[in-house]
Design an enzyme around this catalytic site. Structure first.
Site, PDB file in Angstrom:
ATOM      1  N   GLY A 163       1.010  -7.575   4.963  1.00  0.00           N
ATOM      2  CA  GLY A 163       1.957  -8.440   4.649  1.00  0.00           C
ATOM      3  C   GLY A 163       1.555  -9.361   3.634  1.00  0.00           C
ATOM      4  NE  ARG A 244       1.711 -16.405  14.487  1.00  0.00           N
ATOM      5  CZ  ARG A 244       2.757 -17.306  14.687  1.00  0.00           C
ATOM      6  NH1 ARG A 244       2.742 -17.874  15.633  1.00  0.00           N
ATOM      7  NH2 ARG A 244       3.647 -17.235  14.172  1.00  0.00           N
ATOM      8  CD  GLU A 273      -4.134 -23.396  17.721  1.00  0.00           C
ATOM      9  OE1 GLU A 273      -3.110 -23.977  17.233  1.00  0.00           O
ATOM     10  OE2 GLU A 273      -4.590 -22.379  17.262  1.00  0.00           O
ATOM     11  CG  HIS A 292      -3.772 -23.724  13.630  1.00  0.00           C
ATOM     12  ND1 HIS A 292      -3.144 -23.371  14.756  1.00  0.00           N
ATOM     13  CD2 HIS A 292      -3.083 -23.127  12.802  1.00  0.00           C
ATOM     14  CE1 HIS A 292      -1.986 -22.545  14.454  1.00  0.00           C
ATOM     15  NE2 HIS A 292      -2.123 -22.557  13.137  1.00  0.00           N
TER      16      HIS A 292
END
Ligand SMILES: CSCCC(=O)C(=O)COP(=O)(O)O
Length: 627
Positions: A163, A244, A273, A292
């Site tokens: 993507g 992810r 997280e 992250h």
């Protein structure tokens, strides 16, 4: 005067260019409703009460906020998934919601390469070792032995998911000389270029030196990489995940890393997280960890500011580009916005798709974006006395994630296809019909049924009937299958080539560069579409095209269900897809499916001057697409 309240971080230069009066307010605490803020802050309440547009990133826009903003008609959520917006409440009040898809795709791809290099070259470990005062004159070459890593050139990168981010990672890794394998069941072979090998997931895992994950998290992809898949990785392989965390089974992953069954890993995302200070991952020596931050870049703010400004401009066109004083006038609304009911449907669909909120939201570019509404707007010149002449002065703008292209009359001249290509196919039909091949046998049977011939008709009789269909350019699926076989062979033998209008390839390149996904939907079979794009006189166009659809894969072009199928296959909301076609019936079918459509009304083409139910242009140069 359009009044715009911005609480999102925003580029001040772009804010200054917005068409209206802008009030900026700093972002409230994460998750606070703008309604609650208005209740506590009379100055902010006054601004909200006058606002036509609110641009927010984290602030919650719920029914309280909407009640405090009675004039509001547009919310722009500066993220891909408008998880901070109550879409049902917006729909109920007729407030349009837009998003800023792909705002962080480039920086996330950059970061993926950074994490990958840091992992395979042990950068964080070497840095920590040095800072701890370990480099001594006793053995000046100790770090040279201790931190040996692998080079990227010639090694295989396995990209799971092609993507917005995956494709950008591919381009960057190719710059390092890597061989690329991609797993993406929604991508047509060749969609990322001839140099990219398409593999099944198991094969990709078993053969790659480094595997990087870029698929959106859905129920289907949760746990995509579990114990069985991890066991396929080579002992010298690395795994990188800036996508992810939940794509990978945590327990299985920990076991593999603990037991040293792969060379190492780099993670920017975690199942829980923030990562707990006693998490086992922190104790594993072969893992590079970052908190992250893949999407953490000021460039994301600039990009979402740009996209938000485009959204505002398309709903509130600057007065100079529109004859109507208000974006809510009947003429513009008809051309630009679906009715209230479809708006409600779109909002409901978006709500269902919205992923759980993450404060950083930096994974957003990996998800198929099906969130924000768009429209095609006609910007007519002020004085256009002749109705037909006026059609040729239309400029169409659209905000879309995907542009889907018809071929004949749209990208390419019908005369060329009906001439050179049909001439090539006509004498070869008899021979192809006689082939011992499942596809041919099925097409032969369908052709008999379609033309009403007897079941025992000869190849010559069927070929003659098909030539009759060709004479009328009937878009018969079995005919297209057989033509496709003939043309694919003709292209391979160098006996035929394709033709594209001069305005087409530059626009396709520009849209692709802007991150707009491209696909093809033509009656011509996929087998012929791919070489048609590959052998363009202007150069191979297939790397620009993500997927190809024909009537076998998607269904008839005059049926709206076919467009539903294509939108689903591309993972795009219908109102984020733009179809370009020259055929009035295809215009109507796509519109009925909730797509945006721009008609190509090219001089000399079969449907020139037709009555299109969508904005019409004479060339791709007149189409402006933004995400
Ligand atoms: C791959 S080039 C041949 C295209 C073709 O056969 C054809 O019928 C085109 O139809 P379209 O749906 O693109 O108008």
């Amino acid at each position: 005067m359009t009044r715009i309240v911005i609480t999102a971080p925003f580029d001040p230069r772009i804010a200054a260019e917005l068409p209206g009066e802008v009030v900026t307010a700093s972002e409230a605490e994460t998750g606070q409703s703008l309604g609650a803020r208005a209740a506590a802050d009379p100055v902010f309440a006054a601004a909200l009460a006058e606002a036509d547009v609110v641009i927010a990133e984290l602030d919650r826009i719920d029914d309280d906020a909407l009640a405090a903003a009675p004039r509001l008609s547009l919310v722009v959520a500066c993220r891909a998934n408008p998880a901070n917006v109550d879409l049902a409440a917006c729909a109920a009040r007729g407030v349009e919601v837009r998003t800023t898809p792909g705002r962080n795709a480039d920086v996330t791809a950059d970061f993926t390469l950074a994490l990958l290099l840091a992992t395979v070259r042990h950068v964080p470990a070497a840095s920590a070792w040095l800072r701890a005062g370990n480099w001594s004159g006793d053995d000046v070459f100790e770090p040279y032995a201790r931190f040996r890593g692998i080079g990227l050139s010639g090694r295989q990168l396995g990209v799971v998911g092609g993507g917005a981010v995956g494709r950008r990672v591919v381009r960057r890794a190719q710059g390092f000389g890597m061989r690329i394998a991609v797993y993406d069941p929604f991508l047509a072979p060749g969609a990322l270029g001839d140099d990219v090998q398409h593999l099944e997931l198991d094969d990709l895992l078993a053969t790659s030196d480094i595997v990087t994950l870029h698929v959106p998290l859905t129920p289907e992809t949760t746990g995509l990489i579990a114990a069985r898949e991890l066991a396929l990785l080579r002992p010298d392989a690395y795994l990188v995940n800036a996508g992810r965390a939940a794509l990978v089974d945590r327990d299985a992953l920990l076991a593999v890393l603990r037991e040293g069954r792969i060379a190492g890993a780099g993670f920017d995302v975690f199942h829980d997280e923030p990562l707990s200070s006693d998490d086992e991952l922190l104790r594993l020596p072969n893992v590079t960890l970052t908190p992250h931050i893949a999407g953490a870049s000021d460039d994301v703010v600039v990009e979402h500011s740009r996209l938000a400004a485009a959204a505002v401009a398309s709903v509130f066109p600057p007065p100079s580009s529109s004859p109507s004083p208000s974006p809510h006038s009947a003429e513009v609304r008809e051309a630009t916005a679906p009715d209230a009911e479809s708006r409600t449907q779109a909002a409901t669909h978006r709500n269902a798709d919205a992923s759980p909120t993450h404060p950083d939201d930096s994974r957003e570019a990996t998800a198929p974006d099906a969130e924000s509404r768009t429209q095609a707007a006609t910007h007519r010149e002020a004085s256009t006395p002749d109705p037909h002449e006026r059609e040729h002065h239309v400029t169409a703008t659209a905000t879309a994630d995907v542009v889907v292209l018809d071929i004949e009359g749209t990208t390419s001249a019908a005369g060329f296809i009906l001439g050179d290509l049909y001439d090539y196919a006509r004498p070869r039909l008899d021979e192809v019909l006689g082939r011992d091949d499942d596809t041919v046998r099925a097409a032969r049977a369908d052709a008999i049924a379609e033309t009403g011939l007897d079941a025992d008709a000869s190849d010559a009789e069927i070929a003659e009937a098909l030539r009759g269909l060709m004479a009328k350019d009937v878009k018969s699926t079995p005919l297209k299958t057989l033509q496709g076989i003939i043309w694919a062979e003709g292209f391979a033998a160098g006996e035929i080539h394709s033709q594209f209008f001069d305005d087409v390839p530059p626009r396709l390149h520009a849209w692709h560069e802007d991150g707009i996904r491209l696909a093809v939907y033509s009656s011509g079979s996929v087998a012929s579409q791919v070489p048609w794009f590959r052998h363009a006189p202007q150069g191979d166009l297939t790397p620009l095209v993500e997927d190809f659809f024909d009537t076998v894969k998607a269904g008839p072009k005059k049926e709206s269900a076919s467009f539903d199928k294509i939108a689903a296959a591309l993972g795009v909301a219908p109102d984020r897809a733009l179809f370009l076609t020259d055929h009035p019936d295809e215009v109507s079918a796509a519109l009925a499916a909730g797509w945006q459509v721009v008609a190509l009304d090219r001089a000399g083409e079969p449907w020139a001057g037709a009555d299109f139910a969508a904005p019409a242009v004479a060339s791709f140069d007149e189409i402006e697409v933004t995400r």
